[in-house]
Design a protein around this motif. Structure first.
Motif, short mmCIF file in Angstrom:
data_model
loop_
_atom_site.label_atom_id
_atom_site.label_comp_id
_atom_site.label_asym_id
_atom_site.label_seq_id
_atom_site.Cartn_x
_atom_site.Cartn_y
_atom_site.Cartn_z
N LEU A 199 125.40 -6.55 56.44
CA LEU A 199 125.95 -5.30 55.92
C LEU A 199 126.60 -4.57 57.09
N LEU A 200 127.92 -4.42 57.03
CA LEU A 200 128.69 -3.75 58.08
C LEU A 200 128.99 -2.35 57.59
N THR A 201 128.38 -1.35 58.20
CA THR A 201 128.39 0.00 57.64
C THR A 201 128.97 1.01 58.63
N TRP A 202 129.64 2.01 58.04
CA TRP A 202 130.13 3.13 58.85
C TRP A 202 130.41 4.33 57.95
N HIS A 203 130.45 5.49 58.56
CA HIS A 203 130.84 6.73 57.90
C HIS A 203 131.71 7.48 58.91
N ALA A 204 133.01 7.43 58.69
CA ALA A 204 133.96 7.98 59.65
C ALA A 204 134.06 9.49 59.55
N THR A 205 134.49 10.10 60.65
CA THR A 205 134.77 11.54 60.63
C THR A 205 135.94 11.80 59.69
N PRO A 206 135.96 12.92 58.99
CA PRO A 206 137.10 13.21 58.12
C PRO A 206 138.34 13.57 58.93
N ARG A 259 142.43 15.30 66.98
CA ARG A 259 141.34 14.41 67.41
C ARG A 259 140.65 13.75 66.22
N ASN A 260 140.37 14.50 65.16
CA ASN A 260 139.66 13.91 64.02
C ASN A 260 140.52 12.90 63.29
#
Length: 311
Positions: free
Chosen positions: A186-193, A202-203
């Motif tokens: 399971l390759l997981t991430w939650h990116a900055t908006p 920057r975001n």
């Protein structure tokens, strides 16, 4: 001992992802509210998780604590608790020591390695009916942003590039042991908006590069052997809304991945409206037998999404 669901016994697995937005304003508050059992959003979330009936479930927007106590409390509130749990430590709220937003102060949420009012705010967790093999997974969350090939790093205070990590929440590879002994990664991430930006964007730049990391991994010797599932919150729509969609478009078009679950996953209202920001992308070769969006729980913004696969 809790038996595997019928899906898992047949080696068909329901894999689900949901950005819960359950994070609290301070450390320990999520655990406090889970133990008290009186918060409407947590009661609703518990019911939604039970209704998903996933064999493998990834949640984001869930505060991290080193002992995994909040995750254990959530799990114990479920009608059918999961046997295997993993709390994935995020980069959120870890002080950088630099004035990253240029407002003359250095220890505010926007100056952390990733935005957070305290270390661990809004992390990710894995709940699994199948065993997890910690030795076969990987944590890529320590990668410096500047070390990503082609990184679009904005101007930073002197020395900040030496410590600023790419991952806002994290880039994790969690290895699940399948009934036949193989691993499903399971390759997981939650990116900055890609929002709340200053003139350096920057975001927006970071959001793009957090998705681009997976393209780099897939082309590197560190890429896991299939089968794997890439899932989480890219926080960018491939066709509308804010941000630079180049990297997520490239992932969706990559022949090593399957884009089987289209459609909007959140309704922000206002000018943004409905967007597709959450994704589940099984690797090529995995048989996908069904997929869908679960109803958005009352009071929540994001739809839980799921796929049923035979790895």
């Amino acid at each position: 001992m809790i038996a595997l669901s019928a899906a898992a016994q047949a080696e068909t697995l329901r894999v689900a992802y949901w950005n819960t937005d359950l994070n609290r304003a301070g450390p320990g508050l999520l655990l406090r509210d889970l133990v008290a059992g009186k918060s409407t959003d947590l009661t609703t979330a518990t019911a939604a998780i039970a209704a998903l009936n996933a064999d493998l479930l990834v949640l984001s927007g869930f505060d991290y604590d080193a002992g995994g106590l909040a995750l254990a409390a959530l799990n114990s509130a479920l009608p059918l608790p999961y046997l295997h749990l993993a709390a994935l430590r995020p980069n959120t709220g870890i002080p950088s020591g630099f004035d990253l937003d240029g407002n003359g102060r250095s220890f505010e949420p926007r100056d952390a390695i990733a935005y957070g009012r305290f270390p661990g705010e809004g992390g990710m967790v894995v709940l699994s009916r199948l065993p997890l093999d910690a030795g076969a997974g990987a944590d890529h969350s320590g990668l410096l942003w500047r070390d990503l090939p082609g990184a679009d790093v904005p101007p930073l205070p002197d020395g900040a590039a030496d410590m600023l990590r790419l991952s806002s929440t994290g880039h994790h590879d969690t290895a699940v042991v399948l009934p036949d002994g193989r691993h499903l990664h399971l390759l997981t991430w939650h990116a900055t908006p890609p929002a709340f930006d200053g003139p350096d964007l920057r975001n927006t730049r970071r959001n793009h590069d957090e998705a681009a990391f997976w393209l780099h991994l897939l082309n590197s010797p560190q890429t896991p052997q299939p089968p794997f599932v890439l899932l989480g919150q890219a926080n960018v729509d491939p066709a509308k809304g804010n941000g630079n969609p180049a990297a997520i478009r490239a992932l969706l078009a990559d022949p090593r991945l399957q884009d089987v679950l289209m459609g909007d996953t959140v309704d922000y209202g206002g000018t943004l409206g409905s967007l597709r920001v959450s994704y589940i992308l099984p690797s090529a070769g995995i048989a996908v037998t069904a997929s869908g969006h679960a109803p958005t729980p009352e009071g929540a913004r994001h739809h839980p999404i799921w796929v049923e696969i035979t790895p």
